[in-house]
Design an enzyme around this catalytic site. Sequence first.
Site, short mmCIF file in Angstrom:
data_model
loop_
_atom_site.label_atom_id
_atom_site.label_comp_id
_atom_site.label_asym_id
_atom_site.label_seq_id
_atom_site.Cartn_x
_atom_site.Cartn_y
_atom_site.Cartn_z
N GLU A 144 -62.24 -78.94 39.15
CA GLU A 144 -62.35 -77.72 38.14
C GLU A 144 -63.36 -77.01 38.12
O GLU A 144 -64.24 -76.73 37.21
CB GLU A 144 -62.17 -78.52 36.71
N ASP B 277 -53.94 -86.87 34.14
CA ASP B 277 -55.27 -86.64 32.94
C ASP B 277 -55.26 -87.27 31.77
O ASP B 277 -55.03 -86.77 30.67
CB ASP B 277 -55.81 -85.15 32.81
N GLU C 166 -59.06 -87.02 23.58
CA GLU C 166 -58.64 -85.78 24.12
C GLU C 166 -57.22 -85.65 24.09
O GLU C 166 -57.03 -84.61 23.21
CB GLU C 166 -58.96 -85.59 25.45
C1 GCV Z 1 -65.32 -83.14 31.83
C2 GCV Z 1 -60.19 -82.78 31.78
C3 GCV Z 1 -60.89 -82.49 30.53
C4 GCV Z 1 -62.28 -81.76 30.93
C5 GCV Z 1 -62.83 -82.91 31.64
C6 GCV Z 1 -62.18 -83.16 33.14
C7 GCV Z 1 -62.85 -84.31 33.86
O1 GCV Z 1 -59.65 -81.75 32.43
O2 GCV Z 1 -60.01 -81.34 29.85
O3 GCV Z 1 -62.89 -81.48 29.90
O4 GCV Z 1 -64.13 -82.41 32.10
O5 GCV Z 1 -60.95 -83.62 32.36
O6 GCV Z 1 -62.37 -85.54 33.67
O7 GCV Z 1 -63.47 -84.18 34.43
#
Ligand code: GCV
Length: 650
Positions: A258, A337, A365
């Site tokens: 990411e 995720d 989340e």
């Molecule tokens: C910390 C998902 C979440 C992100 C997170 C990522 C990860 O994409 O939305 O906020 O980043 O996972 O686990 O690194």
Amino acid sequence: MGNSNWTQLWLDYDKKGCDANKEVKVTFEGFDKADRVIASAVKELTKGLLGKEREIVLFKDESVAAEGYKLFSQDRKVLVKASDANGALYGVFALIRAEACSKDLASLDEGEMPSNPLRMTNHWDNMDGSIERGYSGQSFFFENNDIVIGERTVDYARFMASVGINGVVINNVNVKGAATYLITDRFFDKVQKMQEIFADYGIKLYLSLNFAAPIELGGLEVCDPLDEDVIAWWKEKAKEVFTRLPGFGGFLVKADSEGRPGPFTYGRTQADGANMLGDIVAPYGGIIIWRCFVYNCTQDWRDYKTDRARAGYDYFKDLDGAYHDNVILQIKNGPMDFQIREPISPLLGGLTKTNQMLEVQIAQEYTGHQIDLCYLMPMFKEVLDFHTHCCEGKDTVADVVSGRTMGNKLAGMAAVINTGNDYNWTGNYLAAANTYGFGRLAFNTELTSEEIAREWVRMSFGLEKAEEDKLVDMLLRSREIYEKYTSPLGIGWMVTPNVHYGPSVDGYEYSRWGTYHRADHLGIGVDRTDKGTGYAQQYYEPNASMYNDPATCPEELLLFFHHIPYTYKLKTGKTLIQHIYDSHFEGEAEAEELAKTWDSLEGKVPQEVFNLVKHRFEMQLYNAKEWRDQVNSYFFRKSGIADEKGREIY
Ligand code: GCV
């Protein structure tokens, strides 16, 4: 009931009528009372036991497993037996728990040894005080790009130790801005101070690391893990870090994920990156925890071949065995995720020669933002109990991540944690069941979801049996209810983009994130079979064949693995479309039942707790209705097939 002292979570000793100034007679057999962890154990006994005339003996017994404990009553004495100070501390907390759970302290004969060597929490706290995916206020570790240390730090360490956590990563895996400087002189003194507090409770502190630190801090042009200057820079840095922070645990790294920097930029492998850092911290006994959340987040939605679910396995499996001894790969429970329902990541047990650790998320989340009730232990139990078939016997995820399968010592579980600086720590009071539950489960993976829920309810509320049963039942049903009114049969992702609360059926459908449901007028789901993306083939047999065939694929995961017509008959005899309608109506109705049951607890739980949770249930019901109606309407409009029961669909 009056006000609660919820700042103390399940360790609210006042509520139980403990006199904090009383003397509890503690004697020591083989333990040094000056030891910092033993001293904490004694403090906790003084505050936490009801203080009947009883002598507690902290008894060193080398035959007890590392960090394990045994409790044994003898006349008016209770022996807490352990082979190390952490074990003694956990034993003391177990004794306090036993009393809170109304066990007879005069006839104790029980014990536990930790299932997992590493039991960690991961904070996604940023140094400006915000928390990525935080739903309970701001960070209590950081504020205004600085470190905050106070009473909360001590309380936090106590809570974590009371459920057996022995490692904490204090900063977000997305390491940016001031957080890059946590490994510099600017912050060493404060990190050390925090580390000392943690050490009193047997907890090691870890930091998330910016892989590009050689560029951002060192002024180098690259952070190529095979570059000599980069390696030399890290060597100096590690020397400085471990000298200034004695007892420091090591680093957690999110690389090539990411938008974060990583070895791929230089044509290097994940193993090149992890091993370089591993070698650098090895002389100091440090470890590197390397995350496997690596995938292409700039996918073209028109591309049906690329499958995000495959990515972890594709990037990491070939390098199995190449990772150095002090490197652990941290693997999310599912291949996508943290959705409400996913299959278990095929990397867990897919790797057979590499240290590995399970990552779960108790920060809600995708599971309701600590507004909706969602007790996650049932999900984690499913993950732990899953047979990977990586070998004969000892093949469950619990076996793999505990180190039992491979006989390795660096193994365990980590949770992205759900705490913040809200008065009650977790926003929704009931979300603390997940905080408590994760620790207990990581310590003892044999516990059932119900046992854990009951312990937490007893320790937190001390209700009469009938009310206790109601609350335990609410917790146990909550995950399934949430699943019913959100996205169906394992497909996931129908959430509002970025926010991840509330429905948006097509929100991620035409995006770059690799998160598609592929619904059209005839059916829905992603073909991940051998005729599709081939993801199902990443599992060992018989799992691969089971998932590959819609007839044997567990139905709760049907749409994760298959593109299925709306008219397909499920095992219940219902068509897929009817299942979607029914489960959404049921889920919403069951959420209403949860809210009603909560109403019936008014007067039984502290009023402020009652009020806040009631408000959360109101929000949950609003959310559940939106989910129900948007999902049902969407599929009615796509399919043109009416609900058999003629309910209102828009
Ligand atoms: C910390 C998902 C979440 C992100 C997170 C990522 C990860 O994409 O939305 O906020 O980043 O996972 O686990 O690194």
